[in-house]
Design an enzyme around this catalytic site. Structure first.
Site, PDB file in Angstrom:
ATOM      1  N   CYS A  92       0.819  -1.199   0.107  1.00  0.00           N
ATOM      2  CA  CYS A  92       0.092   0.019  -0.033  1.00  0.00           C
ATOM      3  C   CYS A  92       0.796   1.273   0.130  1.00  0.00           C
ATOM      4  CB  CYS A  92      -0.981  -0.155   1.049  1.00  0.00           C
ATOM      5  SG  CYS A  92      -1.932   1.210   1.436  1.00  0.00           S
TER       6      CYS A  92
ATOM      7  N   CYS B 249      -0.142   3.970   2.569  1.00  0.00           N
ATOM      8  CA  CYS B 249       0.227   3.616   3.801  1.00  0.00           C
ATOM      9  C   CYS B 249       1.817   4.130   4.016  1.00  0.00           C
ATOM     10  CB  CYS B 249       0.153   2.021   4.032  1.00  0.00           C
ATOM     11  SG  CYS B 249      -1.598   1.509   3.791  1.00  0.00           S
TER      12      CYS B 249
END
Length: 105
Positions: free
Chosen positions: A30, A33
């Site tokens: 991600c 993230c």
């Protein structure tokens, strides 16, 4: 307070040991993230949130912790008070996460 990496093995104990907890759920793939990690670390070091435990949980390798907050997208943030889920937000904006964490104070 530094950000603590948590797994299914220690997640419930960390919730029990800390009255106020904010969790960032992430995955290694991600991008958002990864981009949020330095912001999360900085928030964990601010005086305003010194009485709150900050946890990082890999949503892919900790399915039990993920289920406790009903994680649907990443990055995903959840706040817990006295071991109970209070509120969640799926966001990449720091303001949304600060607003969420402020609900613990």
């Amino acid at each position: 307070m530094p950000v603590t990496k948590a797994t299914d093995a220690d997640f419930r104990q960390l919730l029990a040991d800390n009255e106020k907890v904010v969790v960032k759920y992430y995955a290694d793939w991600c991008g958002n993230c990864r981009l949020f990690s330095p912001k999360f670390k900085r928030l964990s070091e601010t005086e305003q949130f010194q009485n709150i435990a900050f946890l990082d949980v890999n949503a892919e390798t900790s399915p039990e912790a993920r289920k406790l907050a009903s994680v649907t997208t990443l990055p995903f943030f959840a706040i817990f008070k006295q071991g109970e889920l209070v509120e969640t937000v799926s966001a990449s904006k720091e303001e949304a996460v600060v607003s969420l964490i402020s609900n613990l104070n």
